[in-house]
Scaffold this motif. Structure first.
Motif, mmCIF file in Angstrom:
data_model
loop_
_atom_site.group_PDB
_atom_site.id
_atom_site.type_symbol
_atom_site.label_atom_id
_atom_site.label_comp_id
_atom_site.label_asym_id
_atom_site.label_seq_id
_atom_site.Cartn_x
_atom_site.Cartn_y
_atom_site.Cartn_z
ATOM 1 N N LEU A 5 3.994 5.907 -5.582
ATOM 2 C CA LEU A 5 4.032 5.959 -6.825
ATOM 3 C C LEU A 5 2.713 6.854 -7.386
ATOM 4 N N LEU A 6 1.615 6.898 -6.745
ATOM 5 C CA LEU A 6 0.469 7.865 -7.386
ATOM 6 C C LEU A 6 0.834 9.155 -6.999
ATOM 7 N N THR A 7 1.334 9.546 -5.727
ATOM 8 C CA THR A 7 1.735 10.682 -5.328
ATOM 9 C C THR A 7 2.819 11.356 -6.301
ATOM 10 N N ALA A 8 3.757 10.464 -6.588
ATOM 11 C CA ALA A 8 4.878 10.944 -7.426
ATOM 12 C C ALA A 8 4.559 11.548 -8.881
ATOM 13 N N TYR A 9 3.388 10.804 -9.225
ATOM 14 C CA TYR A 9 2.747 11.104 -10.536
ATOM 15 C C TYR A 9 1.933 12.295 -10.686
ATOM 16 N N GLU A 10 1.718 12.918 -9.690
ATOM 17 C CA GLU A 10 1.103 14.072 -9.610
ATOM 18 C C GLU A 10 1.716 15.253 -10.129
ATOM 19 N N PRO A 11 1.237 16.228 -10.806
ATOM 20 C CA PRO A 11 -0.016 16.390 -10.804
ATOM 21 C C PRO A 11 -1.110 15.633 -12.061
ATOM 22 N N PHE A 12 -0.439 14.732 -12.725
ATOM 23 C CA PHE A 12 -0.887 13.989 -13.731
ATOM 24 C C PHE A 12 -1.986 12.816 -13.026
ATOM 25 N N ARG A 64 0.862 -1.125 0.023
ATOM 26 C CA ARG A 64 0.023 -0.052 0.123
ATOM 27 C C ARG A 64 0.928 1.362 -0.104
ATOM 28 N N ALA A 65 1.960 1.243 0.932
ATOM 29 C CA ALA A 65 2.731 2.497 1.029
ATOM 30 C C ALA A 65 3.403 2.657 -0.410
ATOM 31 N N GLY A 66 4.024 1.556 -1.054
ATOM 32 C CA GLY A 66 4.570 1.635 -2.526
ATOM 33 C C GLY A 66 3.558 2.234 -3.394
ATOM 34 N N LEU A 67 2.362 1.831 -3.455
ATOM 35 C CA LEU A 67 1.427 2.277 -4.491
ATOM 36 C C LEU A 67 1.018 3.960 -4.236
ATOM 37 N N ASP A 68 0.868 4.247 -2.931
ATOM 38 C CA ASP A 68 0.634 5.484 -2.467
ATOM 39 C C ASP A 68 2.014 6.365 -2.967
ATOM 40 N N THR A 105 -5.313 -11.367 -4.957
ATOM 41 C CA THR A 105 -5.565 -9.925 -4.900
ATOM 42 C C THR A 105 -4.703 -8.992 -5.620
ATOM 43 N N VAL A 106 -3.167 -9.259 -5.443
ATOM 44 C CA VAL A 106 -2.128 -8.661 -6.197
ATOM 45 C C VAL A 106 -2.185 -8.765 -7.869
ATOM 46 N N SER A 107 -2.788 -10.091 -7.794
ATOM 47 C CA SER A 107 -2.392 -10.352 -9.286
ATOM 48 C C SER A 107 -3.715 -9.676 -9.913
ATOM 49 N N GLU A 108 -4.619 -9.298 -9.586
ATOM 50 C CA GLU A 108 -5.755 -8.728 -10.266
ATOM 51 C C GLU A 108 -5.657 -7.079 -9.933
ATOM 52 N N LEU A 109 -4.693 -6.504 -9.440
ATOM 53 C CA LEU A 109 -4.310 -5.061 -9.413
ATOM 54 C C LEU A 109 -3.963 -4.377 -10.723
ATOM 55 N N ALA A 110 -4.331 -3.254 -11.064
ATOM 56 C CA ALA A 110 -3.609 -2.567 -12.137
ATOM 57 C C ALA A 110 -3.570 -0.963 -11.794
ATOM 58 N N VAL A 111 -2.383 -0.637 -12.072
ATOM 59 C CA VAL A 111 -2.153 0.974 -11.977
ATOM 60 C C VAL A 111 -2.268 1.681 -13.340
ATOM 61 N N GLU A 112 -3.242 2.405 -13.284
ATOM 62 C CA GLU A 112 -3.771 3.189 -14.776
ATOM 63 C C GLU A 112 -3.261 4.604 -14.324
ATOM 64 N N THR A 113 -2.425 4.986 -15.484
ATOM 65 C CA THR A 113 -1.760 6.412 -15.133
ATOM 66 C C THR A 113 -2.234 7.119 -16.659
ATOM 67 N N PHE A 114 -2.403 8.354 -16.472
ATOM 68 C CA PHE A 114 -2.925 9.228 -17.711
ATOM 69 C C PHE A 114 -1.893 10.248 -17.902
ATOM 70 N N ASN A 150 -4.864 9.414 -6.711
ATOM 71 C CA ASN A 150 -4.148 10.451 -6.603
ATOM 72 C C ASN A 150 -5.180 11.897 -6.762
ATOM 73 N N LYS A 151 -4.385 12.795 -6.320
ATOM 74 C CA LYS A 151 -5.368 14.233 -6.705
ATOM 75 C C LYS A 151 -5.593 14.675 -8.046
ATOM 76 N N GLY A 152 -4.888 14.210 -9.050
ATOM 77 C CA GLY A 152 -5.018 14.496 -10.451
ATOM 78 C C GLY A 152 -6.081 13.938 -10.865
ATOM 79 N N VAL A 153 -6.730 12.682 -10.081
ATOM 80 C CA VAL A 153 -7.896 12.134 -10.756
ATOM 81 C C VAL A 153 -9.138 13.024 -10.232
ATOM 82 N N GLY A 154 -8.970 13.814 -9.111
ATOM 83 C CA GLY A 154 -9.819 14.609 -8.661
ATOM 84 C C GLY A 154 -10.271 15.737 -9.367
#
Length: 272
Positions: free
Chosen positions: A101-108, A95-99, A248-257, A123-127
């Protein structure tokens, strides 16, 4: 080493997966370093493979991790892969690693989805893209496909809705077939029933059109969406985990824009 049994359930399931993948018994045997005769015996129930062989065949049939457990149980063995809740202490590091990753990708924009396209975290970019979305679509579990294609979701602001809708439906259809998932098939049928843009595939439900043709997206199909009074353009990527050992992990996907043009990048940075 095999043992003869009367129960043909494991053989029937393996045959279903083999036919789903469109390969012959001989081809599967060659891939798995076995023989067509042995594969035939397994499928007809004349012999049952060892747990190691079940997993070996499942790997060469590209059977999802969740369904590999089902194959093992059908053959009389215990499941090999745990299914751990993301909220459990064992998942703290993940969870920490995913968070991070998402934070580092902001503002996207970036988000994490499970196998049913339910959003696990974002992340906040989705909002920035959610302004005007009906409240009932934002209730947990927030589903990315419903959110995107529902007429009270993002759909009215997607300028190339016809193209993007076709892309998402094809993606879901492929995933439902690969996973042999009734639940995913049900979600596909639900979102496919939402109103589609009429006529020009580049015309949104509000009647406004985008520039059609390959010149508008020479290397990948963009998502073009109105947000904050401007049209933003994104290229999406989906990332999964290599060799997952948990359902659970096998079905996770990180979607980036990723911004598809300098103007979109500038707008997002300014908003941040």
């Amino acid at each position: 080493m095999t043992r003869t049994v009367d129960d043909v359930k494991i053989g029937s399931l393996l045959r279903v997966w083999r036919k789903l993948r469109g390969i012959s018994q001989l081809e599967l045997a060659l891939r798995a370093d076995s023989s067509a005769r042995h594969i035939s015996f397994v499928e007809t129930g004349r012999s049952t493979p060892s747990s190691t062989m079940v997993l070996h065949l499942a790997e060469h049939l590209d059977v999802p991790v969740r369904e590999r457990n089902s194959l093992l149980m059908a053959a009389g063995y215990a499941p090999s892969y745990p299914e751990t809740s993301l909220a459990s202490p064992e998942m703290t590091t993940l969870r920490a690693g995913l968070d991070q990753l998402l934070t580092a990708y902001e503002p996207f924009p970036a988000l994490v989805m499970d196998g049913m396209y339910d959003v696990v975290t974002a992340n906040k970019g989705v909002g920035m893209l959610l302004d005007g979305v009906s409240g009932h679509l934002l209730q947990p579990p927030l589903n990315a496909m419903r959110l995107t294609l529902h007429p009270q979701g993002l759909a009215p602001r997607i300028r190339n809705l016809g193209e993007w809708r076709a892309h998402l439906l094809e993606r879901m259809d492929r995933q439902a077939a690969l996973r042999s998932s009734d639940a995913l098939r049900g979600l596909y049928e639900e979102v496919a029933s939402y109103p589609a843009p009429a006529g020009d595939t580049h015309t949104g439900p509000d009647g406004r059109t985008d520039e059609p043709g390959p010149a508008a997206h020479p290397y990948a199909l963009p998502l073009r969406i109105e947000a904050g009074g401007q049209v933003l353009s994104f290229i999406s990527t989906a990332t999964t985990f290599n060799t997952p050992m948990d359902v659970t992990v096998s079905e996770l996907a990180v979607e980036t824009f990723l911004p598809a043009d300098p103007e979109t990048a500038a707008v997002l940075r300014a908003a941040a």
